[in-house]
Design a protein around this motif. Sequence first.
Motif, PDB file in Angstrom:
ATOM      1  N   MET A  51       0.851  -1.186  -0.017  1.00  0.00           N
ATOM      2  CA  MET A  51       0.080  -0.129   0.058  1.00  0.00           C
ATOM      3  C   MET A  51       0.749   1.451   0.097  1.00  0.00           C
ATOM      4  N   VAL A  52       0.292   2.368  -0.285  1.00  0.00           N
ATOM      5  CA  VAL A  52       0.813   3.670  -0.300  1.00  0.00           C
ATOM      6  C   VAL A  52      -0.097   4.662  -0.001  1.00  0.00           C
ATOM      7  N   TRP A  53       0.140   5.934   0.877  1.00  0.00           N
ATOM      8  CA  TRP A  53      -0.465   6.861   0.830  1.00  0.00           C
ATOM      9  C   TRP A  53      -0.283   7.752  -0.351  1.00  0.00           C
ATOM     10  N   MET A  54      -1.149   8.280  -1.092  1.00  0.00           N
ATOM     11  CA  MET A  54      -0.833   9.408  -1.868  1.00  0.00           C
ATOM     12  C   MET A  54      -1.710  10.463  -1.705  1.00  0.00           C
ATOM     13  N   LEU A  55      -1.012  11.646  -1.729  1.00  0.00           N
ATOM     14  CA  LEU A  55      -1.513  13.034  -1.558  1.00  0.00           C
ATOM     15  C   LEU A  55      -2.490  13.419  -2.662  1.00  0.00           C
ATOM     16  N   SER A  56      -3.638  14.062  -2.088  1.00  0.00           N
ATOM     17  CA  SER A  56      -4.690  14.315  -3.295  1.00  0.00           C
ATOM     18  C   SER A  56      -4.704  15.938  -2.924  1.00  0.00           C
ATOM     19  N   SER A  57      -4.585  16.446  -2.071  1.00  0.00           N
ATOM     20  CA  SER A  57      -4.690  18.102  -2.086  1.00  0.00           C
ATOM     21  C   SER A  57      -3.759  18.457  -0.833  1.00  0.00           C
ATOM     22  N   TRP A  58      -3.654  19.717  -0.956  1.00  0.00           N
ATOM     23  CA  TRP A  58      -3.024  20.690   0.163  1.00  0.00           C
ATOM     24  C   TRP A  58      -3.556  21.936   0.366  1.00  0.00           C
ATOM     25  N   GLN A  59      -3.957  22.320   1.466  1.00  0.00           N
ATOM     26  CA  GLN A  59      -4.407  23.736   1.884  1.00  0.00           C
ATOM     27  C   GLN A  59      -3.419  24.336   2.905  1.00  0.00           C
ATOM     28  N   ILE A  60      -2.577  25.190   2.587  1.00  0.00           N
ATOM     29  CA  ILE A  60      -1.641  25.593   3.539  1.00  0.00           C
ATOM     30  C   ILE A  60      -1.812  27.103   3.544  1.00  0.00           C
ATOM     31  N   CYS A  61      -1.966  27.914   4.822  1.00  0.00           N
ATOM     32  CA  CYS A  61      -2.017  29.222   5.142  1.00  0.00           C
ATOM     33  C   CYS A  61      -0.869  29.456   5.971  1.00  0.00           C
ATOM     34  N   VAL A  62      -0.228  30.661   5.731  1.00  0.00           N
ATOM     35  CA  VAL A  62       0.710  31.089   6.453  1.00  0.00           C
ATOM     36  C   VAL A  62       0.588  32.403   6.824  1.00  0.00           C
ATOM     37  N   ASN A  63       0.846  32.667   8.338  1.00  0.00           N
ATOM     38  CA  ASN A  63       0.740  33.885   8.889  1.00  0.00           C
ATOM     39  C   ASN A  63       2.151  34.450   8.786  1.00  0.00           C
ATOM     40  N   ARG A  64       3.050  33.872   8.966  1.00  0.00           N
ATOM     41  CA  ARG A  64       4.389  34.456   8.740  1.00  0.00           C
ATOM     42  C   ARG A  64       5.585  33.514   8.665  1.00  0.00           C
ATOM     43  N   TYR A  65       6.456  33.813   7.902  1.00  0.00           N
ATOM     44  CA  TYR A  65       7.549  32.775   7.274  1.00  0.00           C
ATOM     45  C   TYR A  65       8.802  32.908   8.362  1.00  0.00           C
ATOM     46  N   PRO A  66       9.235  31.872   9.034  1.00  0.00           N
ATOM     47  CA  PRO A  66      10.285  32.013  10.120  1.00  0.00           C
ATOM     48  C   PRO A  66      11.431  32.223   9.483  1.00  0.00           C
TER      49      PRO A  66
END
Length: 239
Positions: A51-66
């Motif tokens: 088996m393998v987990w395959m990524l279907s989607s991302w939603q990434i929200c950024v307040n600040r980049y370190p």
Amino acid sequence: MYTFDSRVRYSEVGVDGNLTIESLIDYFQDCSTFNSEDIGLGVDYLNEVHMVWMLSSWQICVNRYPHLCERIVIGTAPYEFKGFVGYRNFEMKTKEGEVLAYANSIWSLMDIQKMIPAKPNERILTGYVLEEKYPMEYAPRKIAMPDGGKDMEPYTVKQHHLDTNNHVNNGEYVRMAMDCIPKNFCIKQLRVEYKSQAKLGDMVCPIVAESEDCKMYTVSLNKEDGKPYSIVEMTGGVI
């Protein structure tokens, strides 16, 4: 929430000295990998059960980049299984607790022998501790590609684009999309929809569309026949 501590490395920052969005994705992906490995459900186990987990989607929200050398805490928690689909949140904080970024992700479990979706077995279902859904505004999984996009220079998939599944790594699609937008565009929300897997030697043909207010870019990373491998939507502004 499963967490690990880190420190922003020189190899992970851009020209402004801040963590790049690509490195942020790498941190989140590594965190989920560490989580799975530490509970005995990592790569070796998945190979055993084909088996393998395959990524279907991302939603990434950024307040600040370190910034370079800033100490950070990366966390993840699965929150739901539905059929062959798994849902997982992520968070990046400072050591003092400031939330830098957070994310939602959707994964599909696949039988790699039959190349069909597979429901998680009892060991997987009991191995992961489900937590409350992260308090964020959830966007749809599917991304609409606007009309009138501009063709960009195609890529040939190289060995360094691949992961352990011999497919283009999830983060590499974002790197390709980033090459299609202005270098001074700061991403505050990133959405990615993965549709099919590119392999070694495949051609990736990007098409980029810009919103009228220049605050959103949508990049479709297509096959030679025009069907997308992935669609990447970046919202933010020029800095």
